[in-house]
Design a protein around this motif. Structure first.
Motif, PDB file in Angstrom:
ATOM      1  N   GLU B  92      60.358  13.504  29.925  1.00  0.00           N
ATOM      2  CA  GLU B  92      59.761  13.685  31.244  1.00  0.00           C
ATOM      3  C   GLU B  92      60.081  12.450  32.083  1.00  0.00           C
ATOM      4  O   GLU B  92      60.089  11.333  31.576  1.00  0.00           O
ATOM      5  N   PRO B  93      60.303  12.630  33.373  1.00  0.00           N
ATOM      6  CA  PRO B  93      60.548  11.461  34.220  1.00  0.00           C
ATOM      7  C   PRO B  93      59.241  10.706  34.475  1.00  0.00           C
ATOM      8  O   PRO B  93      58.160  11.265  34.329  1.00  0.00           O
ATOM      9  N   ARG B  94      59.360   9.432  34.839  1.00  0.00           N
ATOM     10  CA  ARG B  94      58.149   8.677  35.193  1.00  0.00           C
ATOM     11  C   ARG B  94      57.550   9.223  36.478  1.00  0.00           C
ATOM     12  O   ARG B  94      56.328   9.295  36.623  1.00  0.00           O
ATOM     13  N   LEU B  95      58.403   9.585  37.400  1.00  0.00           N
ATOM     14  CA  LEU B  95      57.927  10.154  38.655  1.00  0.00           C
ATOM     15  C   LEU B  95      58.326  11.617  38.727  1.00  0.00           C
ATOM     16  O   LEU B  95      59.470  11.965  38.428  1.00  0.00           O
ATOM     17  N   LEU B  96      57.408  12.426  39.136  1.00  0.00           N
ATOM     18  CA  LEU B  96      57.725  13.845  39.292  1.00  0.00           C
ATOM     19  C   LEU B  96      58.412  14.071  40.637  1.00  0.00           C
ATOM     20  O   LEU B  96      58.152  13.349  41.596  1.00  0.00           O
ATOM     21  N   PRO B  97      59.276  15.066  40.705  1.00  0.00           N
ATOM     22  CA  PRO B  97      59.865  15.373  42.004  1.00  0.00           C
ATOM     23  C   PRO B  97      58.807  15.897  42.973  1.00  0.00           C
ATOM     24  O   PRO B  97      57.779  16.435  42.561  1.00  0.00           O
ATOM     25  N   ALA B  98      59.081  15.702  44.246  1.00  0.00           N
ATOM     26  CA  ALA B  98      58.125  16.147  45.265  1.00  0.00           C
ATOM     27  C   ALA B  98      57.923  17.648  45.191  1.00  0.00           C
ATOM     28  O   ALA B  98      58.846  18.399  44.902  1.00  0.00           O
ATOM     29  N   ASP B  99      56.687  18.039  45.412  1.00  0.00           N
ATOM     30  CA  ASP B  99      56.375  19.465  45.431  1.00  0.00           C
ATOM     31  C   ASP B  99      55.058  19.654  46.164  1.00  0.00           C
ATOM     32  O   ASP B  99      54.388  18.682  46.518  1.00  0.00           O
ATOM     33  N   SER B 100      54.678  20.884  46.347  1.00  0.00           N
ATOM     34  CA  SER B 100      53.407  21.125  47.025  1.00  0.00           C
ATOM     35  C   SER B 100      52.248  20.780  46.090  1.00  0.00           C
ATOM     36  O   SER B 100      52.400  20.759  44.858  1.00  0.00           O
ATOM     37  N   GLU B 101      51.097  20.522  46.684  1.00  0.00           N
ATOM     38  CA  GLU B 101      49.919  20.203  45.878  1.00  0.00           C
ATOM     39  C   GLU B 101      49.618  21.340  44.909  1.00  0.00           C
ATOM     40  O   GLU B 101      49.310  21.112  43.732  1.00  0.00           O
ATOM     41  N   LEU B 107      51.446  22.634  37.604  1.00  0.00           N
ATOM     42  CA  LEU B 107      52.244  21.939  36.586  1.00  0.00           C
ATOM     43  C   LEU B 107      51.337  21.145  35.646  1.00  0.00           C
ATOM     44  O   LEU B 107      51.487  21.198  34.419  1.00  0.00           O
ATOM     45  N   PHE B 108      50.395  20.393  36.210  1.00  0.00           N
ATOM     46  CA  PHE B 108      49.484  19.591  35.377  1.00  0.00           C
ATOM     47  C   PHE B 108      48.677  20.497  34.444  1.00  0.00           C
ATOM     48  O   PHE B 108      48.445  20.156  33.283  1.00  0.00           O
ATOM     49  N   ASP B 109      48.244  21.636  34.972  1.00  0.00           N
ATOM     50  CA  ASP B 109      47.496  22.571  34.126  1.00  0.00           C
ATOM     51  C   ASP B 109      48.397  23.160  33.046  1.00  0.00           C
ATOM     52  O   ASP B 109      48.024  23.238  31.866  1.00  0.00           O
ATOM     53  N   ASP B 110      49.602  23.569  33.443  1.00  0.00           N
ATOM     54  CA  ASP B 110      50.518  24.184  32.476  1.00  0.00           C
ATOM     55  C   ASP B 110      50.853  23.225  31.337  1.00  0.00           C
ATOM     56  O   ASP B 110      51.033  23.627  30.192  1.00  0.00           O
ATOM     57  N   LYS B 111      50.962  21.942  31.680  1.00  0.00           N
ATOM     58  CA  LYS B 111      51.304  20.940  30.658  1.00  0.00           C
ATOM     59  C   LYS B 111      50.074  20.492  29.873  1.00  0.00           C
ATOM     60  O   LYS B 111      50.181  19.683  28.956  1.00  0.00           O
ATOM     61  N   GLU B 112      48.915  20.981  30.279  1.00  0.00           N
ATOM     62  CA  GLU B 112      47.640  20.565  29.661  1.00  0.00           C
ATOM     63  C   GLU B 112      47.388  19.069  29.818  1.00  0.00           C
ATOM     64  O   GLU B 112      46.929  18.398  28.910  1.00  0.00           O
ATOM     65  N   TRP B 113      47.718  18.546  31.002  1.00  0.00           N
ATOM     66  CA  TRP B 113      47.394  17.151  31.294  1.00  0.00           C
ATOM     67  C   TRP B 113      46.025  17.050  31.961  1.00  0.00           C
ATOM     68  O   TRP B 113      45.681  15.996  32.509  1.00  0.00           O
ATOM     69  N   THR B 114      45.278  18.107  31.990  1.00  0.00           N
ATOM     70  CA  THR B 114      43.972  18.097  32.645  1.00  0.00           C
ATOM     71  C   THR B 114      42.914  18.659  31.693  1.00  0.00           C
ATOM     72  O   THR B 114      43.228  19.141  30.601  1.00  0.00           O
ATOM     73  N   ASP B 115      41.664  18.596  32.156  1.00  0.00           N
ATOM     74  CA  ASP B 115      40.587  19.276  31.437  1.00  0.00           C
ATOM     75  C   ASP B 115      40.294  20.612  32.122  1.00  0.00           C
ATOM     76  O   ASP B 115      39.274  21.235  31.863  1.00  0.00           O
ATOM     77  N   PHE B 116      41.190  21.015  33.012  1.00  0.00           N
ATOM     78  CA  PHE B 116      41.113  22.280  33.761  1.00  0.00           C
ATOM     79  C   PHE B 116      39.995  22.292  34.803  1.00  0.00           C
ATOM     80  O   PHE B 116      39.695  23.325  35.375  1.00  0.00           O
TER      81      PHE B 116
END
Lengths: 178, 437
Positions: B92-101, B107-116
């Motif tokens: 994974e890159p250190r910085l994500l490419p620009a995208d909409s909120e 993306l964060f949810d899909d990767k499970e980087w959150t508690d949802f």
């Protein structure tokens, strides 16, 4: 979302630090590096230096004296279960140390050791590098610093002094001798 | 060690894909062959386990034993002959490419980087601002976390990212950095939960709640620090559902990890704060992390006819007592009763009393899975008291909390009611927050 607002957001997102938990930075090697990060100061690269110098050591002679005096001591062999079964200090119990796993996985076993006795960890290694980390973990669990120690020289030193051993290999040797 | 004996792995179906995935596959020197069976084994009737063996390999769909024989005897494939450095994993890159909120949240949810729950997206600007909360350098490695098949470095910057995501402010960062030394949180196949206790003057400075609703969703500092522990644990610890997080039921306490401050100002005379009992100075700012499985909140007020500590003792007898661990959170009114009416002059005296008076039926003690995996080996190896307990009849009463120092008492709450909350959480030695300012 309005186009103006979206544009502003896109600018902000350009610099989103991504994930950060990825392997973007190459994983460090296992072993010493992992051990060091878990347990404070790194294991010494210089062989003359004692790794984990903050861990108090106890000599085999001192342990043997306490054992003979029927003192309150528990010996813990930190080798894997096969090595333990093959040969260990007589009376020792086994809690294997694995530098590639989180030390806290051993907490349920470590915390089962008595808090009112001297607990001595030993390994089959030169400088207590596989026993000292467990001493540090015992401290994290709240055990008194003066009641948990590492056996200087480990199993090798114990063997050199001819102190009692147990295990399948020891039994086999004894049978051959008979 | 090379034994030159063909070997394969047999893994349960819930973890086998992890075992055959990149990390595990290429960290064993060579790919290992696996067959797979259903889950769980433990506690199942023998007929079920026999059925697993006579059933099908969950990977290939072939009869299990035929798959075992094949795996042991068929020649190595080209992939299995790989030696030297394994191929690079996609990073994974250190910085994500620009995208909409919206897309980034997905993306964060899909990767499970959150508690949802909703997060604050960690832009570089926000993370830079967060890092002003510490004098530590962003690339400083706090710890290396061993995960299955590899290791990950948890840096100050990564913690700051999680702090932003959790909704924290820069002044919270030293607390969250101290908490990072304890990441990832405890997680098992059952409902493990965690506790974060804040001690010292920082409770006032950051307005941690130590009083009414101390353990509830009524305070920002309690909320964001507790949540940051979850986010750090999930991301740094690589905890993803059914990938490498396998708590059957899970635990809703893992959203916030029971983060609260001790009500030190309401301690009875002679009762030291938690961190002082651990050897810290009263003026030190410290956080302490506990983990365990079981908790029982008292129901209704304490009654004169049955002393409060008797009822706590009764409840504690249902705990597994692994490592003698228990943490008892009591309202200041209960602490006052215990000291003034029942004579416990210190927390240590109360802990000692529990150690001496909590009893448990022998069969119940050994019937616990954690005890089976920890105390049974000790018993078989002759360690007391386990060796003697194993020889007792099932209905014998034992005193399983042998180590009073593992029984912690924390005072919190708003003196609204004579309530308490007993848990089997083991609290580790505290971490000095001031080191991370």
């Amino acid at each position: 979302m309005s186009s103006t607002r979206k544009a502003a957001l896109l600018c902000a997102m350009l610099l989103v630090p991504g994930v950060l938990w990825s392997h973007a930075q190459k994983d460090p090697p296992k072993g010493d590096a992992a051990k060091a990060s878990q347990s404070g100061p790194p294991a010494a690269n210089d062989k003359d230096k004692e790794p984990f110098p903050q861990v108090p050591r106890i000599t085999a002679e001192e342990v043997q004296r306490v054992v003979k005096d029927k003192g309150n001591v528990v010996l813990v062999d930190t080798d894997d279960s096969e090595s333990y079964a093959s040969e260990h200090i007589k009376g020792a119990v086994n809690i294997a140390y694995d530098p590639t796993t989180d030390l806290r996985e051993q907490d349920p076993s470590l915390s089962g050791l008595p808090g009112d006795k001297l607990v001595v960890f030993y390994c089959n290694c030169a400088h207590e590098e596989d026993s000292a980390p467990l001493v540090l973990e015992m401290w994290e669990l709240g055990y008194d610093h003066d009641k948990v120690k590492a056996l200087r020289g480990g199993l090798t030193r114990w063997e050199q002094l001819g102190y009692p051993l147990a295990g399948t290999e020891v039994d086999a040797t004894r049978e051959k001798g008979n | 060690m090379q034994c030159k004996i063909p070997a394969i792995g047999i893994a349960s179906s819930n973890i086998v894909h992890y075992a055959t995935g990149y990390n595990f596959k290429y960290n064993n020197g060579m790919p290992i062959r696996y067959v797979s069976v259903p889950f769980p084994f433990t506690g199942q009737p023998r007929s079920v386990d026999v059925g697993y063996v006579s059933g099908k390999d969950m990977l290939s769909g072939r009869p299990l034993m035929a798959a075992v024989v094949d795996a042991l005897t068929s020649p190595l494939t080209m992939e299995e002959k790989i030696s030297g450095a394994p191929p690079d994993e996609e990073v994974e890159p250190r910085l994500l490419p620009a995208d909409s909120e919206e897309n980034l949240r997905r993306l964060f949810d899909d990767k499970e980087w959150t508690d949802f729950n909703s997060i604050i997206l960690p832009t570089e600007k926000r993370v830079t601002a967060m890092l002003k909360g510490t004098s530590r350098k962003p690339d400083e490695v706090i710890k290396t976390i061993n995960i299955t098949g590899g290791a990950r470095q948890l840096t100050v910057e990564k913690v700051a990212i999680n702090a932003v995501m959790a909704g924290a402010s820069p002044e919270h960062l030293p607390v969250i950095l101290a908490l990072a030394t304890q990441a990832p949180f405890g997680n098992s196949t059952s409902s493990m939960a965690n506790m974060v206790v804040i001690s010292g003057p920082i409770r006032d400075k950051l307005k941690f709640n130590c009083g009414t609703n101390a353990m509830g969703p009524y305070n920002r500092s309690n909320a964001v620090v507790g949540r940051a522990f979850t986010l750090m644990s999930k991301t740094a610890g690589d905890l993803r559902n059914n990938v490498n997080a396998w708590e059957t039921l899970g635990n809703t306490m893992q959203y916030n990890n029971i983060c609260y401050g001790e009500n030190e100002e309401a301690l009875p005379d002679g009762w030291d704060p938690l961190h002082v009992e651990m050897g810290f100075k009263p003026t030190d700012n410290v956080l302490s992390v506990g983990m365990g499985w079981s908790s029982i909140a008292s129901v209704g007020a304490s009654q004169v006819i049955y002393p409060t500590h008797f009822l706590m003792r009764d409840y504690m007898s249902s705990f597994c007592a692994s490592g003698s661990a228990a943490t008892i959170v009591i309202d200041p009114t209960v602490a006052g009763l215990l000291k003034d009416v029942h004579g416990f002059k210190t927390k240590a005296q109360l802990s000692e009393w529990f150690s001496q008076n909590v009893t448990k039926m022998n069969a119940s003690y050994w019937g616990n899975g954690v005890i089976q995996s920890t105390a049974v080996p000790f018993a078989l190896q002759g360690l007391e008291p386990y060796a003697s307990w194993r020889k007792l009849p099932d209905d014998a009463l034992i005193k399983p909390f042998t180590n009073p120092k593992a029984i912690h008492v924390v005072v919190a709450g708003g003196k609204v009611q004579t309530m308490w909350f007993v848990t089997d959480f083991g609290i580790r030695r505290g971490v000095l927050i001031d080191d991370w300012a």
